[in-house]
Design a protein around this motif. Structure first.
Motif, PDB file in Angstrom:
ATOM      1  N   ASP A 221       0.949  -1.226   0.008  1.00 55.24           N
ATOM      2  CA  ASP A 221      -0.050  -0.016  -0.083  1.00 55.24           C
ATOM      3  C   ASP A 221       0.933   1.285  -0.002  1.00 55.24           C
ATOM      4  OD1 ASP A 221      -2.423  -1.146   0.112  1.00 55.24           O
ATOM      5  OD2 ASP A 221      -2.342  -1.639   2.204  1.00 55.24           O
TER       6      ASP A 221
ATOM      7  N   ARG B 122       0.724   4.089  -2.986  1.00 55.83           N
ATOM      8  CA  ARG B 122      -0.023   5.381  -2.819  1.00 55.83           C
ATOM      9  C   ARG B 122       0.656   6.438  -3.523  1.00 55.83           C
ATOM     10  NH1 ARG B 122       1.917   9.257   0.763  1.00 55.83           N
ATOM     11  NH2 ARG B 122       3.867   8.914   1.772  1.00 55.83           N
TER      12      ARG B 122
ATOM     13  N   TYR C 270      -5.341   6.829  -3.885  1.00 53.11           N
ATOM     14  CA  TYR C 270      -5.202   5.470  -3.246  1.00 53.11           C
ATOM     15  C   TYR C 270      -5.366   5.664  -1.966  1.00 53.11           C
ATOM     16  CZ  TYR C 270      -3.556   0.675  -2.453  1.00 53.11           C
ATOM     17  OH  TYR C 270      -3.473  -0.538  -2.043  1.00 53.11           O
ATOM     18  N   CYS C 271      -5.869   4.707  -1.187  1.00 53.90           N
ATOM     19  CA  CYS C 271      -6.112   4.595   0.223  1.00 53.90           C
ATOM     20  C   CYS C 271      -5.734   3.357   0.633  1.00 53.90           C
ATOM     21  CB  CYS C 271      -7.511   4.800   0.690  1.00 53.90           C
ATOM     22  SG  CYS C 271      -8.232   6.546   0.307  1.00 53.90           S
ATOM     23  N   ALA C 272      -5.251   3.215   1.911  1.00 52.74           N
ATOM     24  CA  ALA C 272      -4.494   1.720   2.260  1.00 52.74           C
ATOM     25  C   ALA C 272      -5.705   0.723   2.313  1.00 52.74           C
ATOM     26  CB  ALA C 272      -4.258   2.107   3.901  1.00 52.74           C
TER      27      ALA C 272
ATOM     28  N   ARG D 183      -1.203  14.130   2.868  1.00 51.36           N
ATOM     29  CA  ARG D 183      -1.479  12.903   2.111  1.00 51.36           C
ATOM     30  C   ARG D 183      -1.376  11.831   2.818  1.00 51.36           C
ATOM     31  NH1 ARG D 183       2.135  15.979  -1.421  1.00 51.36           N
ATOM     32  NH2 ARG D 183       3.766  14.686  -0.873  1.00 51.36           N
ATOM     33  N   LEU D 184      -0.612  11.537   3.780  1.00 49.79           N
ATOM     34  CA  LEU D 184      -0.696  10.188   4.397  1.00 49.79           C
ATOM     35  C   LEU D 184      -1.771   9.957   5.416  1.00 49.79           C
ATOM     36  CD1 LEU D 184       3.236   9.794   5.543  1.00 49.79           C
ATOM     37  CD2 LEU D 184       1.936   8.176   4.585  1.00 49.79           C
TER      38      LEU D 184
ATOM     39  N   PHE E 215      -4.505   8.937   3.013  1.00 55.18           N
ATOM     40  CA  PHE E 215      -4.258   7.736   2.884  1.00 55.18           C
ATOM     41  C   PHE E 215      -4.916   6.610   4.041  1.00 55.18           C
ATOM     42  CE2 PHE E 215      -0.698   4.587   3.484  1.00 55.18           C
ATOM     43  CZ  PHE E 215      -1.118   3.470   2.411  1.00 55.18           C
TER      44      PHE E 215
END
Length: 367
Positions: A46, A50, A56-58, A354-355, A358
């Motif tokens: 993941d 990302r 994209y998400c975990a 962003r994290l 995500f």
């Protein structure tokens, strides 16, 4: 323009950190995404995707896996790859030959899986009661799980999906024989090209080591690896920089891809940008090691330190955790201090935002 180490470093970043694309197109372009079960704060696959997949998400890979034209399997490591690439390695014939008893056991499990469609390992274990067996790292695990893994590796089963991270299995239907690459040399060349596409530009020695790792993905052709490597060297472009021969696809020009974004990226330990530790040290002048399996007192940078890329330099690392639904970042720097630039601080803040997106975390502390 002369090829320099700076040219190669920027070329490596530009060709690997592409996108954003769709998930399926990203996996097709990467050719292979290495998997790892540790979640700190997300799994390596993941964290790799990302940077390259739009929105994209975990967990998206696990959630969407059944709808994609991809498979879980062993290549140079274990991970996710396009179904067409997997087909190049099958039918796979491992060096270890099953005993008649093991073969009968596998056939009974295969019949059970075919009758049920998709099975969870606990269903197989409950039906057959295979007991426990010693695993590869010296511990004990269910014998049914080991048999399922072995059957998947041999191509009898495939991973159908995951339930809370646990793999489920279905019978594997290989492509029709007329759609398979039947010439071993041709198949090996195609597999080497997947390696080059993902990890180039590569020092010559690193390419040799990666081709050597194909003994896991295609053990039946282990004797063909060296001649496949020699053919690759003939068709790839190359340059000698400071006494080291570098290789990359013959239709690419490293000097044409040198733009450096004003961005911070926290990379997975197995991200293709940093996977080759030899290349890492040549590009950035310090040694990065994955320390999750290193005893805590001996760790230099942390349990799951993520390399910190700023512009075209990996200047440090970060250990991330989630506490009370908030992202915590413990940062370290090779120089001992963070860059004293407003642009860096803004770029780092952007990466942490962003994290949080995500990881589906709130953007601010709860009241």
């Amino acid at each position: 323009m002369a090829i320099t180490l700076t040219t190669l470093r920027r070329y490596a970043l530009a060709r690997s950190l592409f996108g954003p694309l769709s998930l399926e197109r990203t996996i097709q372009r990467l050719g292979f995404v290495q998997a790892d079960p540790i979640r700190a704060p997300a799994r390596a696959q993941d964290l790799t995707l990302r940077h390259r997949v739009k929105g994209y998400c975990a967990g998206d890979l696990e959630r969407l896996y059944p709808t994609l034209d991809i498979e879980e399997d062993f290549f140079v490591n274990y991970g996710f790859l396009p179904r067409a690439t997997q087909a190049l390695m099958h039918p796979r014939t491992p060096a270890a030959v099953w005993s008649p008893e093991r073969l009968a056991q596998a056939q009974a499990v295969l019949d059970f899986v075919r009758a049920h469609g998709t099975v969870h390992p606990r269903e197989v274990d409950a039906h057959f009661a295979h007991g426990s067996a010693r695993n590869w790292f010296g511990g004990s695990s269910r014998a049914s799980t080991q048999l399922l893994d072995d059957m998947q590796y041999r191509g009898l089963l495939r991973i159908a999906g995951r339930v809370k991270g646990v793999r489920t299995y279905a019978a594997h239907q290989l492509p029709a024989p007329d759609s398979l690459v039947t010439d071993p040399a041709q198949a090996m060349d195609a597999l080497v090209d997947v390696i080059v596409q993902k990890y180039a530009p590569l020092p010559e020695r690193s390419l040799a080591e990666l081709v050597g790792l194909l003994r896991g993905g295609a053990p039946q052709w282990a004797s063909l690896r060296q001649v496949a490597l020699q053919r690759a060297k003939q068709r790839l472009a190359s340059a000698n920089v400071d006494g080291i021969t570098w290789l990359w696809p013959g239709d690419e020009n490293p000097a044409a891809r040198c733009q450096v974004p004003e961005a911070v990226r926290l990379l997975a330990p197995f991200d293709p940008v940093v996977w080759d530790r030899r290349r890492f040290e040549l590009f950035w002048g310090w040694a990065y090691r994955f320390e999750a399996y290193t005893p805590a007192p001996k760790r230099l940078r942390g349990y799951y330190a993520l390399p910190l890329l700023w512009r075209d330099q990996v200047i440090g690392w970060a250990n991330l955790s989630v506490q009370n639904a908030q992202l915590q970042a413990d940062l370290g720097y090779v120089s001992g201090r963070a860059p004293n630039e407003a642009a860096y601080r803004l770029a780092l803040d952007d990466e942490l935002v962003r994290l949080r997106v995500f990881l589906a975390l709130p953007s601010r502390s709860p009241a």
